[in-house]
Design an enzyme around this catalytic site. Structure first.
Site, PDB file in Angstrom:
ATOM      1  N   SER A 198       0.716  -1.158  -0.019  1.00 51.38           N
ATOM      2  CA  SER A 198       0.083  -0.151  -0.046  1.00 51.38           C
ATOM      3  C   SER A 198       0.860   1.320  -0.166  1.00 51.38           C
ATOM      4  O   SER A 198       1.923   1.279   0.500  1.00 51.38           O
ATOM      5  CB  SER A 198      -0.935   0.099   1.284  1.00 51.38           C
ATOM      6  OG  SER A 198      -1.426   1.105   1.510  1.00 51.38           O
ATOM      7  N   TYR A 255      -2.100  -1.346  10.693  1.00 56.29           N
ATOM      8  CA  TYR A 255      -2.345  -1.843   9.493  1.00 56.29           C
ATOM      9  C   TYR A 255      -1.101  -1.553   8.529  1.00 56.29           C
ATOM     10  O   TYR A 255      -0.591  -2.421   7.960  1.00 56.29           O
ATOM     11  CB  TYR A 255      -3.814  -1.317   8.972  1.00 56.29           C
ATOM     12  CG  TYR A 255      -3.836  -1.513   7.412  1.00 56.29           C
ATOM     13  CD1 TYR A 255      -4.045  -2.682   6.839  1.00 56.29           C
ATOM     14  CD2 TYR A 255      -3.609  -0.432   6.625  1.00 56.29           C
ATOM     15  CE1 TYR A 255      -4.009  -3.118   5.371  1.00 56.29           C
ATOM     16  CE2 TYR A 255      -3.533  -0.526   5.117  1.00 56.29           C
ATOM     17  CZ  TYR A 255      -3.817  -1.879   4.592  1.00 56.29           C
ATOM     18  OH  TYR A 255      -3.738  -2.109   3.287  1.00 56.29           O
ATOM     19  N   LYS A 266       1.901  -3.762   6.758  1.00 55.63           N
ATOM     20  CA  LYS A 266       2.548  -3.773   5.103  1.00 55.63           C
ATOM     21  C   LYS A 266       3.917  -3.665   5.200  1.00 55.63           C
ATOM     22  O   LYS A 266       4.552  -4.181   4.462  1.00 55.63           O
ATOM     23  CB  LYS A 266       1.634  -2.619   4.375  1.00 55.63           C
ATOM     24  CG  LYS A 266       0.074  -3.046   4.236  1.00 55.63           C
ATOM     25  CD  LYS A 266       0.100  -4.140   3.249  1.00 55.63           C
ATOM     26  CE  LYS A 266      -1.722  -4.574   3.346  1.00 55.63           C
ATOM     27  NZ  LYS A 266      -1.757  -5.896   2.547  1.00 55.63           N
ATOM     28  N   LEU A 303     -13.957   6.031   1.319  1.00 55.19           N
ATOM     29  CA  LEU A 303     -14.775   6.986   0.529  1.00 55.19           C
ATOM     30  C   LEU A 303     -15.753   6.438  -0.349  1.00 55.19           C
ATOM     31  O   LEU A 303     -17.017   6.518  -0.390  1.00 55.19           O
ATOM     32  CB  LEU A 303     -13.989   8.086  -0.251  1.00 55.19           C
ATOM     33  CG  LEU A 303     -14.647   9.326  -0.797  1.00 55.19           C
ATOM     34  CD1 LEU A 303     -15.536  10.100   0.108  1.00 55.19           C
ATOM     35  CD2 LEU A 303     -13.655  10.256  -1.416  1.00 55.19           C
ATOM     36  N   ARG A 350      -6.327  12.491  -3.350  1.00 54.43           N
ATOM     37  CA  ARG A 350      -5.884  10.885  -3.493  1.00 54.43           C
ATOM     38  C   ARG A 350      -5.687  10.311  -4.709  1.00 54.43           C
ATOM     39  O   ARG A 350      -6.382  11.132  -5.674  1.00 54.43           O
ATOM     40  CB  ARG A 350      -6.832  10.118  -2.810  1.00 54.43           C
ATOM     41  CG  ARG A 350      -7.102  10.222  -1.275  1.00 54.43           C
ATOM     42  CD  ARG A 350      -5.829   9.667  -0.435  1.00 54.43           C
ATOM     43  NE  ARG A 350      -5.697   9.986   1.077  1.00 54.43           N
ATOM     44  CZ  ARG A 350      -5.379  10.999   1.391  1.00 54.43           C
ATOM     45  NH1 ARG A 350      -4.924  12.379   0.810  1.00 54.43           N
ATOM     46  NH2 ARG A 350      -5.626  11.240   2.941  1.00 54.43           N
TER      47      ARG A 350
HETATM   48  P1  NAD Z   1     -10.630  -7.688   0.682  1.00 52.11           P
HETATM   49  O1  NAD Z   1     -10.871  -7.863   2.180  1.00 52.11           O
HETATM   50  O2  NAD Z   1     -11.715  -7.596  -0.091  1.00 52.11           O
HETATM   51  O3  NAD Z   1      -9.651  -8.994   0.227  1.00 52.11           O
HETATM   52  C1  NAD Z   1      -8.706  -9.494   1.241  1.00 52.11           C
HETATM   53  C2  NAD Z   1      -9.336 -11.051   1.209  1.00 52.11           C
HETATM   54  O4  NAD Z   1      -8.533 -11.833   2.185  1.00 52.11           O
HETATM   55  C3  NAD Z   1     -10.827 -11.299   1.783  1.00 52.11           C
HETATM   56  O5  NAD Z   1     -11.514 -12.044   0.870  1.00 52.11           O
HETATM   57  C4  NAD Z   1     -10.539 -12.028   3.180  1.00 52.11           C
HETATM   58  O6  NAD Z   1     -11.674 -12.946   3.185  1.00 52.11           O
HETATM   59  C5  NAD Z   1      -9.336 -12.706   2.862  1.00 52.11           C
HETATM   60  N1  NAD Z   1      -8.626 -13.151   3.934  1.00 52.11           N
HETATM   61  C6  NAD Z   1      -8.101 -12.374   5.227  1.00 52.11           C
HETATM   62  N2  NAD Z   1      -7.269 -12.996   5.948  1.00 52.11           N
HETATM   63  C7  NAD Z   1      -7.356 -14.164   5.562  1.00 52.11           C
HETATM   64  C8  NAD Z   1      -6.864 -15.363   5.933  1.00 52.11           C
HETATM   65  N3  NAD Z   1      -6.067 -15.578   7.091  1.00 52.11           N
HETATM   66  N4  NAD Z   1      -7.033 -16.673   5.205  1.00 52.11           N
HETATM   67  C9  NAD Z   1      -7.832 -16.579   4.162  1.00 52.11           C
HETATM   68  N5  NAD Z   1      -7.999 -15.489   3.520  1.00 52.11           N
HETATM   69  C10 NAD Z   1      -8.199 -14.367   4.016  1.00 52.11           C
HETATM   70  O7  NAD Z   1      -9.431  -6.584   0.377  1.00 52.11           O
HETATM   71  P2  NAD Z   1      -8.999  -5.936  -0.891  1.00 52.11           P
HETATM   72  O8  NAD Z   1      -9.400  -4.589  -0.861  1.00 52.11           O
HETATM   73  O9  NAD Z   1      -9.360  -6.973  -1.876  1.00 52.11           O
HETATM   74  O10 NAD Z   1      -7.525  -6.022  -0.589  1.00 52.11           O
HETATM   75  C11 NAD Z   1      -6.585  -6.832  -0.906  1.00 52.11           C
HETATM   76  C12 NAD Z   1      -5.339  -6.693  -0.278  1.00 52.11           C
HETATM   77  O11 NAD Z   1      -4.788  -5.211  -0.930  1.00 52.11           O
HETATM   78  C13 NAD Z   1      -5.209  -6.552   1.078  1.00 52.11           C
HETATM   79  O12 NAD Z   1      -3.992  -7.195   1.613  1.00 52.11           O
HETATM   80  C14 NAD Z   1      -5.287  -5.116   1.526  1.00 52.11           C
HETATM   81  O13 NAD Z   1      -4.621  -5.036   2.547  1.00 52.11           O
HETATM   82  C15 NAD Z   1      -4.351  -4.725   0.375  1.00 52.11           C
HETATM   83  N6  NAD Z   1      -4.535  -3.346  -0.129  1.00 52.11           N
HETATM   84  C16 NAD Z   1      -5.978  -2.871  -0.239  1.00 52.11           C
HETATM   85  C17 NAD Z   1      -6.232  -1.472  -0.618  1.00 52.11           C
HETATM   86  C18 NAD Z   1      -7.594  -0.919  -0.871  1.00 52.11           C
HETATM   87  O14 NAD Z   1      -7.841   0.165  -0.827  1.00 52.11           O
HETATM   88  N7  NAD Z   1      -8.421  -1.883  -1.177  1.00 52.11           N
HETATM   89  C19 NAD Z   1      -4.978  -0.601  -0.772  1.00 52.11           C
HETATM   90  C20 NAD Z   1      -3.827  -0.975  -0.298  1.00 52.11           C
HETATM   91  C21 NAD Z   1      -3.596  -2.197  -0.178  1.00 52.11           C
HETATM   92  C1  UD1 Z   2      -7.228   4.848   3.596  1.00 51.45           C
HETATM   93  C2  UD1 Z   2      -6.114   4.419   4.653  1.00 51.45           C
HETATM   94  C3  UD1 Z   2      -5.040   3.706   3.919  1.00 51.45           C
HETATM   95  C4  UD1 Z   2      -5.397   2.597   3.263  1.00 51.45           C
HETATM   96  C5  UD1 Z   2      -6.460   2.895   2.118  1.00 51.45           C
HETATM   97  C6  UD1 Z   2      -6.984   1.546   1.283  1.00 51.45           C
HETATM   98  C7  UD1 Z   2      -6.431   5.918   6.715  1.00 51.45           C
HETATM   99  C8  UD1 Z   2      -5.999   7.109   7.138  1.00 51.45           C
HETATM  100  N1  UD1 Z   2      -5.943   5.469   5.358  1.00 51.45           N
HETATM  101  O1  UD1 Z   2      -6.566   5.642   2.998  1.00 51.45           O
HETATM  102  O2  UD1 Z   2      -4.020   3.290   4.996  1.00 51.45           O
HETATM  103  O3  UD1 Z   2      -4.366   1.802   2.591  1.00 51.45           O
HETATM  104  O4  UD1 Z   2      -7.573   3.486   2.755  1.00 51.45           O
HETATM  105  O5  UD1 Z   2      -7.878   0.936   2.150  1.00 51.45           O
HETATM  106  O6  UD1 Z   2      -7.625   5.270   7.071  1.00 51.45           O
HETATM  107  N2  UD1 Z   2     -13.293  10.554   3.363  1.00 51.45           N
HETATM  108  C9  UD1 Z   2     -14.226  11.583   3.514  1.00 51.45           C
HETATM  109  N3  UD1 Z   2     -15.307  10.851   4.092  1.00 51.45           N
HETATM  110  C10 UD1 Z   2     -15.510   9.436   4.397  1.00 51.45           C
HETATM  111  C11 UD1 Z   2     -14.469   8.759   3.863  1.00 51.45           C
HETATM  112  C12 UD1 Z   2     -13.246   9.196   3.479  1.00 51.45           C
HETATM  113  O7  UD1 Z   2     -14.005  12.653   3.337  1.00 51.45           O
HETATM  114  O8  UD1 Z   2     -16.487   9.197   4.862  1.00 51.45           O
HETATM  115  C13 UD1 Z   2     -11.945  11.197   2.540  1.00 51.45           C
HETATM  116  C14 UD1 Z   2     -10.822  11.112   3.593  1.00 51.45           C
HETATM  117  O9  UD1 Z   2     -10.852  11.966   4.512  1.00 51.45           O
HETATM  118  C15 UD1 Z   2      -9.874  11.016   2.402  1.00 51.45           C
HETATM  119  C16 UD1 Z   2     -10.539  10.408   1.189  1.00 51.45           C
HETATM  120  O10 UD1 Z   2     -11.859  10.518   1.603  1.00 51.45           O
HETATM  121  O11 UD1 Z   2      -9.202  11.927   2.246  1.00 51.45           O
HETATM  122  C17 UD1 Z   2     -10.019   9.022   0.857  1.00 51.45           C
HETATM  123  O12 UD1 Z   2     -10.350   8.044   2.003  1.00 51.45           O
HETATM  124  P1  UD1 Z   2     -10.141   6.585   2.207  1.00 51.45           P
HETATM  125  O13 UD1 Z   2     -11.103   5.934   1.049  1.00 51.45           O
HETATM  126  O14 UD1 Z   2     -10.528   6.346   3.476  1.00 51.45           O
HETATM  127  O15 UD1 Z   2      -8.683   6.364   1.710  1.00 51.45           O
HETATM  128  P2  UD1 Z   2      -7.438   6.711   2.467  1.00 51.45           P
HETATM  129  O16 UD1 Z   2      -7.722   7.758   3.471  1.00 51.45           O
HETATM  130  O17 UD1 Z   2      -6.649   7.720   1.164  1.00 51.45           O
END
Ligand code: NAD
Ligand code: UD1
Length: 345
Positions: free
Chosen positions: A125, A150, A154, A201, A232
């Protein structure tokens, strides 16, 4: 064609990546414990692609169950999506986050070693850049201090993977640093389905639009940005998924340890997201301005040059596409996959 194992592949990013890998001709095996997803997502991946996915319900921390998967399938590469990802929850339950996120990584590395599998992509991330680095973030910057457990998981998992590759020259590792994935597959059949009240968001915006939530609070409008709200690097999840396909192509052809930002390089503000969502979808999103959310940075975006140069990948979709596809998923599936809660119960 090669077989790719998706740990946590039933989730939001995993399911979209499964579609793109299958479309590119790869075979896909998924294992998930459905702690934050539903098996229905994989059924829909099969419908979209017309191809089969071998699906296992298991905990990735469980080495012996994982070994069965590696025994039954000839796996060429692993993508590690399996993790807990709610920032606020990680502050409340740090041990659970460290246990799940770190142990899944260790179990995968141990099992890969046992079965001679040498290629792993990791879902990292932008959060690992911390507060010290200046935007745009580039891969050569040192990891910074994270503001929550969290983020630290990472950062630690990146270190673990780099150390493992240093000690084992056959092991190839690609760390993919995602920026802010939003949107959904254009079919509207798969998308993001958060449990409970969304933290992020876009799911909040679309749940307000569909009537599941009353009103969006925009966290702060006094930031040093053009309109005062945070900016973002939002990236369409299908573009992100295609980035994984390029990274798999690359890792199968190169013994490497690499880091790639997966972002667009262009930041948008919260207000721009809400305005664009309303405009492209012709729907109102009730919103008010509230105080800042603790831990938020004013601006966060990628330098995405390296992925273009090395992988030949860049994000193609527009903010309009992201808003349209998020809404298409939400309006077709107002309660998400239905069944996620039954699975958890
Ligand atoms: P998600 O929660 O939809 O997907 C993660 C999946 O992993 C889920 O299906 C969950 O059931 C599974 N899981 C968790 N722990 C497990 C375990 N111990 N054994 C088996 N399955 C398990 O999340 P996502 O948004 O698809 O994210 C995927 C990856 O990307 C995550 O590692 C997350 O931290 C990372 N990531 C996501 C974002 C984002 O904004 N979505 C941003 C940066 C990084
Ligand atoms: C968040 C996490 C980041 C994670 C990422 C993806 C925090 C501080 N950071 O990033 O570690 O990797 O999600 O899961 O939580 N916002 C609003 N109203 C809302 C929700 C969000 O105004 O109800 C704004 C936030 O202030 C931000 C933007 O929308 O400026 C995006 O927010 P969000 O989707 O939570 O992502 P990040 O904060 O960038």
């Amino acid at each position: 064609m090669a077989t790719v194992f998706l740990a946590g592949g039933a989730g939001y990013i995993g399911s979209h990546t499964a579609v793109e890998l299958l479309n590119a001709g790869y075979d896909v095996v998924v294992a998930d414990n459905f702690s934050n997803s539903s098996p229905e997502a994989i059924k829909r991946v099969e419908k979209i692609t017309g191809r089969m996915v071998k699906l296992y319900e298991l905990d990735i921390k469980d080495n012996s169950k994982l070994a069965e998967v590696f025994r039954e399938n000839s796996i060429d590469a692993v993508i590690h999506f399996a993790g807990l990802k709610a920032v606020g929850e990680s502050v409340q339950k740090p041990i659970m986050y460290y246990r799940n996120n770190i142990d899944t990584t260790l179990a995968l590395l141990e099992t890969m070693k046992e079965f001679g599998v040498n290629n792993i992509l990791f879902s990292s991330s932008a959060t690992v850049y911390g507060e010290e680095n200046k935007v745009p973030f580039t891969e050569t910057m040192a990891r910074g201090a994270c503001s929550n457990p969290y983020g630290w998981t990472k950062s630690m998992m990146e270190q673990i993977l780099e150390d493992a590759a240093k000690a084992d020259k056959d092991l190839s590792v690609i760390l993919l640093r995602y920026f802010n994935p939003i949107g959904a597959h254009e079919s509207g059949m798969i998308g993001e389905d958060p449990l409970g009240i969304p933290n992020n968001l876009m799911p909040y915006v679309s749940q307000v639009a569909v009537g599941r939530r009353e009103c969006l609070t925009i966290f702060g409008n006094d930031y040093p940005t053009p309109d005062g709200t945070c900016r973002r690097d939002y990236i369409h999840v299908v573009d992100l998924a295609k980035g994984h396909v390029k990274a798999i192509d690359y890792i199968l052809a190169n013994n490497c340890v690499e880091i790639f930002n997966l972002g667009t390089g262009t930041p948008y503000s919260v207000t721009e997201i809400v305005d664009t969502f309303e405009k492209v979808n012709g729907i109102n999103v009730n919103h008010v301005y509230g105080p800042r959310r603790e831990g938020d940075l004013a601006e966060l975006y990628a330098n995405a040059d390296k992925a273009l140069k090395i992988l030949g990948w860049k994000a193609e979709k527009t903010l309009e596409d992201m808003c349209r596809d998020s809404w298409n998923w939400q309006k077709n599936n107002p309660d998400g996959y239905n069944g996620k809660k039954e699975t958890l119960a």
